[in-house]
Design a protein around this motif. Sequence first.
Motif, PDB file in Angstrom:
ATOM      1  N   GLU A  45      25.463  88.071 150.853  1.00  0.00           N
ATOM      2  CA  GLU A  45      26.391  88.642 151.800  1.00  0.00           C
ATOM      3  C   GLU A  45      26.352  90.155 151.673  1.00  0.00           C
ATOM      4  N   LEU A  63      33.007  96.052 154.960  1.00  0.00           N
ATOM      5  CA  LEU A  63      33.471  94.749 155.445  1.00  0.00           C
ATOM      6  C   LEU A  63      34.747  94.310 154.732  1.00  0.00           C
ATOM      7  N   ARG A  89      33.897  89.862 157.894  1.00  0.00           N
ATOM      8  CA  ARG A  89      32.924  89.596 158.956  1.00  0.00           C
ATOM      9  C   ARG A  89      33.120  90.619 160.069  1.00  0.00           C
ATOM     10  N   PRO A 107      30.189  86.084 164.550  1.00  0.00           N
ATOM     11  CA  PRO A 107      30.440  87.112 163.542  1.00  0.00           C
ATOM     12  C   PRO A 107      29.306  87.176 162.513  1.00  0.00           C
ATOM     13  N   TYR A 109      27.855  88.615 158.636  1.00  0.00           N
ATOM     14  CA  TYR A 109      28.311  89.010 157.306  1.00  0.00           C
ATOM     15  C   TYR A 109      27.189  88.995 156.272  1.00  0.00           C
ATOM     16  N   ARG A 110      26.046  88.420 156.599  1.00  0.00           N
ATOM     17  CA  ARG A 110      24.939  88.364 155.639  1.00  0.00           C
ATOM     18  C   ARG A 110      24.040  89.578 155.788  1.00  0.00           C
TER      19      ARG A 110
END
Length: 138
Positions: A45, A63, A89, A107, A109-110
């Motif tokens: 992430e 984030l 996210r 969304p 997030y990675r």
Amino acid sequence: MNQNDKKPTAAVGGGRKFKNDVIFIGVLLLVTVTLGAAFFLLREEGNAVTVTVDGKEYGVYALSEDRVVEIRTGDAGEHLNRLVIRDGRAFVETATCPDGICAAHKPIYRDGESIICLPHKVVVTVIKTYEGGPDVIA
């Protein structure tokens, strides 16, 4: 039996060759799917997003902090992409572009995931920023 009455036969081992081809393709497909799943599932992430507009950095946002960023583009700032960062996210809530593809994106997030708005030339990319101390090799 006359020589003209014989039926043509397949080449010796023709069935075995086909079977081996099917096995090879199956193994190749299994390896490809396994590597793809591992790459997708084992990505780390990210902890920030970087926003660029027309190739120039617009901003970098953590984030971990919930916020709304209004990205204004165009000569008079008439184009808007509203970036929302919530619960680790990031997603584009609204966009004034004609197609709205960026606002329909899930969304992100990675590390390495992106949302791109081509009409406004906006790119939002998740990054993993460096958090540790100096690397020391003893």
